[in-house]
Design a protein around this motif. Structure first.
Motif, PDB file in Angstrom:
ATOM      1  N   GLY A  13       0.794  -1.216   0.000  1.00 18.93           N
ATOM      2  CA  GLY A  13       0.000   0.000   0.000  1.00 18.93           C
ATOM      3  C   GLY A  13       0.829   1.269   0.000  1.00 18.93           C
ATOM      4  O   GLY A  13       0.285   2.348  -0.050  1.00 18.93           O
ATOM      5  N   THR A  14       2.148   1.186   0.083  1.00 20.08           N
ATOM      6  CA  THR A  14       2.982   2.363   0.033  1.00 20.08           C
ATOM      7  C   THR A  14       3.631   2.454  -1.343  1.00 20.08           C
ATOM      8  O   THR A  14       3.781   1.480  -2.046  1.00 20.08           O
ATOM      9  CB  THR A  14       4.071   2.325   1.113  1.00 20.08           C
ATOM     10  N   THR A  15       4.002   3.681  -1.720  1.00 18.29           N
ATOM     11  CA  THR A  15       4.572   3.891  -3.045  1.00 18.29           C
ATOM     12  C   THR A  15       6.057   4.222  -2.978  1.00 18.29           C
ATOM     13  O   THR A  15       6.676   4.465  -3.995  1.00 18.29           O
ATOM     14  CB  THR A  15       3.828   5.037  -3.761  1.00 18.29           C
ATOM     15  N   GLY A  16       6.622   4.262  -1.823  1.00 18.52           N
ATOM     16  CA  GLY A  16       8.031   4.575  -1.667  1.00 18.52           C
ATOM     17  C   GLY A  16       8.448   4.375  -0.237  1.00 18.52           C
ATOM     18  O   GLY A  16       7.684   3.863   0.581  1.00 18.52           O
ATOM     19  N   PRO A  17       9.670   4.778   0.077  1.00 15.76           N
ATOM     20  CA  PRO A  17      10.147   4.602   1.453  1.00 15.76           C
ATOM     21  C   PRO A  17       9.249   5.320   2.464  1.00 15.76           C
ATOM     22  O   PRO A  17       8.751   6.418   2.216  1.00 15.76           O
ATOM     23  CB  PRO A  17      11.550   5.213   1.415  1.00 15.76           C
ATOM     24  N   VAL A  18       9.062   4.692   3.609  1.00 13.76           N
ATOM     25  CA  VAL A  18       8.276   5.268   4.697  1.00 13.76           C
ATOM     26  C   VAL A  18       9.133   6.301   5.421  1.00 13.76           C
ATOM     27  O   VAL A  18      10.315   6.066   5.669  1.00 13.76           O
ATOM     28  CB  VAL A  18       7.844   4.153   5.679  1.00 13.76           C
ATOM     29  N   HIS A  19       8.548   7.435   5.776  1.00 13.07           N
ATOM     30  CA  HIS A  19       9.261   8.435   6.565  1.00 13.07           C
ATOM     31  C   HIS A  19       9.001   8.186   8.047  1.00 13.07           C
ATOM     32  O   HIS A  19       7.853   8.166   8.492  1.00 13.07           O
ATOM     33  CB  HIS A  19       8.815   9.854   6.187  1.00 13.07           C
ATOM     34  N   LEU A  20      10.073   7.980   8.796  1.00 12.98           N
ATOM     35  CA  LEU A  20       9.987   7.824  10.238  1.00 12.98           C
ATOM     36  C   LEU A  20      10.590   9.076  10.875  1.00 12.98           C
ATOM     37  O   LEU A  20      11.811   9.230  10.951  1.00 12.98           O
ATOM     38  CB  LEU A  20      10.746   6.575  10.694  1.00 12.98           C
ATOM     39  N   ASP A  21       9.716   9.981  11.304  1.00  9.46           N
ATOM     40  CA  ASP A  21      10.170  11.226  11.910  1.00  9.46           C
ATOM     41  C   ASP A  21      10.562  10.994  13.364  1.00  9.46           C
ATOM     42  O   ASP A  21      10.060  10.076  14.029  1.00  9.46           O
ATOM     43  CB  ASP A  21       9.057  12.273  11.874  1.00  9.46           C
TER      44      ASP A  21
END
Length: 463
Positions: free
Chosen positions: A5-13
């Motif tokens: 369901g994601t289109t690229g790397p996940v951002h973990l802030d």
């Protein structure tokens, strides 16, 4: 690959006292094949200092309604969409970046949710019977004692070997500490999800923060906190051995002892489970088995059972063994071959690396038999099912079993059990068919965390 369901790397802030913080040049988080799946924002020392200062000014999480808050956070962690990730997406990513089998990650999700919900009651289990929880307790009278914090800010330098490592620090939050978590850069998804779930359930952001850092900045976290737990190897334990503000959690070196009055064949399932459950990556997995008598038959049977375990990618539902990048797997196998020199090989280093063809490899089990209960190899702990089988005699006694997180004793000898309980360097003793990896809320892991965080303080006179 990214989560479903994601289109690229996940951002973990970073999750600071004023909300999420994203750096302009985040660090790449890669899976076991080397593919980038996330970008982790690392905060600088000045950010750490300001965050800790804010935590210090905030009061504890209110005791009223705390159980309900923790229950909601546990449910959110186990079932919700947190940080843009549903629970299955989260579990997939944890499995891919850490190499932990998917079924182990799923079980850890459920287990962590249970520990979250019971964190306050677990923390209370460590309170001395002679103390009360606070000076407003109606039970308090002249000459009583109060259970008091040794500080206000607790920091966590987490490891990434297993998602369950994040269960422990929840008790600090329940005891009134403000908590700063430094996630492992190898597996940052679990602490990010847990901190975010607690925020959504009602824990204020100035009481709980997630501070990803590089190794240099990590020192600022230790210096700025009142109490810190740090995970690592022997070198980490040695570095902080003289610092009373730091609780160093090193190798577990968990063990099994089989005495002559017990038929190990009746307990082989427990022995195999202790070695290989959780993928063999946890500090509570057995790394040594001591046998009163000839250890060869047990070593042979153990090797035969472990050799049957399938080598599969970590996200496969049938996977039970850990996976690492291929170069790391080869380095671990080479290290094992070196330290195992002179032992009797049942499953050797030459069979450890099971190349999956995508830049990663399964770490297959290894079994070696050593010549005596004092062999140097018995102190070697590796991040996969690797076990040393040794002879043990009454003359060896408890001295051969020292420096152990968990010792499972397959014995009918009550006097021996008493001696094991009396040995200060054995943290936990399990008797009979209890695998070394057994854990439960409220039961000490390496002593109660509250032993490190709290103290009894006398209070006399009117308040």
């Amino acid at each position: 690959m990214p989560a479903t369901g994601t289109t690229g790397p996940v951002h973990l802030d970073a999750l600071g006292p004023r909300g999420p913080y994203r750096t302009r040049v985040p660090e790449a988080v890669t899976d076991v094949s080397g593919t980038e799946v996330a970008r982790l924002s690392l905060v600088p020392p000045v950010y750490v200092d300001r965050a800790l200062s804010t935590l210090r000014k905030a009061g504890p999480v209110p005791a009223d309604g705390l159980d309900a808050l923790l229950g909601a956070a546990g449910e959110e962690f186990a079932t919700g969409t947190v940080g843009g990730l549903g629970v299955r997406e989260y579990e997939h990513l944890v499995s891919r970046v850490s190499g932990t089998p998917a079924q182990v990650v799923r079980a850890a999700t459920r287990g962590t949710a249970r520990f979250v919900a019971l964190a306050r009651r677990s923390a209370e289990q460590g309170r001395p019977r002679g103390t009360v929880s606070g000076h407003r307790d109606p039970v308090l009278g002249a000459g009583h004692a109060v259970w008091a914090r040794r500080g206000e800010v607790f920091a966590v330098h987490a490891s990434g070997n297993h998602p369950g490592v994040h269960r422990l620090w929840l008790e600090a939050l329940a005891l009134g500490y403000r908590v700063a978590v430094r996630p492992s850069r190898r597996e940052p998804f679990t602490p990010h999800r847990l901190v975010a779930a607690l925020h959504r359930a009602g824990v204020r952001q100035d009481r709980l923060v997630l501070l990803p850092t590089d190794h240099r900045t990590a020192g600022a976290l230790v210096r700025g906190a009142d109490r810190t737990v740090v995970y690592g190897g022997d070198e980490v334990v040695a570095r902080y051995a003289r610092d009373p503000r730091v609780l160093a959690q090193g190798p577990g070196r968990s063990k099994i002892l089989v005495t002559a009055d017990t038929d190990w064949r009746e307990h082989l399932d427990t022995i195999v489970d202790s070695v290989a459950d959780e993928g063999g990556t946890a500090c509570v997995n057995a790394t040594a088995v001591y046998v009163e008598g000839d250890p060869a038959p047990l070593a042979e049977a153990l090797a035969e059972r472990l050799s049957r375990l399938p080598g599969l990618p970590p996200q496969d539902a049938r996977a039970v063994l850990p996976v690492r990048p291929l170069d790391r797997a080869r380095a671990l196998a080479a290290h094992l071959a070196s330290v195992a020199a002179g032992t009797r090989t049942w499953l050797g280093a030459d069979g450890v690396v099971d190349d999956l063809g995508d830049g990663s490899a399964v770490l297959r089990p290894a079994v070696h038999q050593v010549g005596d209960a004092g062999a140097a190899q018995l102190r070697v702990e590796l991040p996969f099912p690797n076990v040393w089988v040794a002879p043990w005699s009454r003359a060896d006694g408890t001295a051969a079993l020292r420096d152990t997180l968990v010792l499972s004793a397959l014995t009918r000898d009550r006097a021996l059990v008493d001696a094991l309980l009396a040995e200060p360097t054995i943290a936990n003793v399990y008797v009979g068919d209890t695998p070394t990896h057994w854990m439960a809320p409220g039961v000490p892991h390496d002593g109660y965390l509250s032993d490190f965080l709290m103290r009894g303080k006398a209070l006399a006179g009117p308040v």
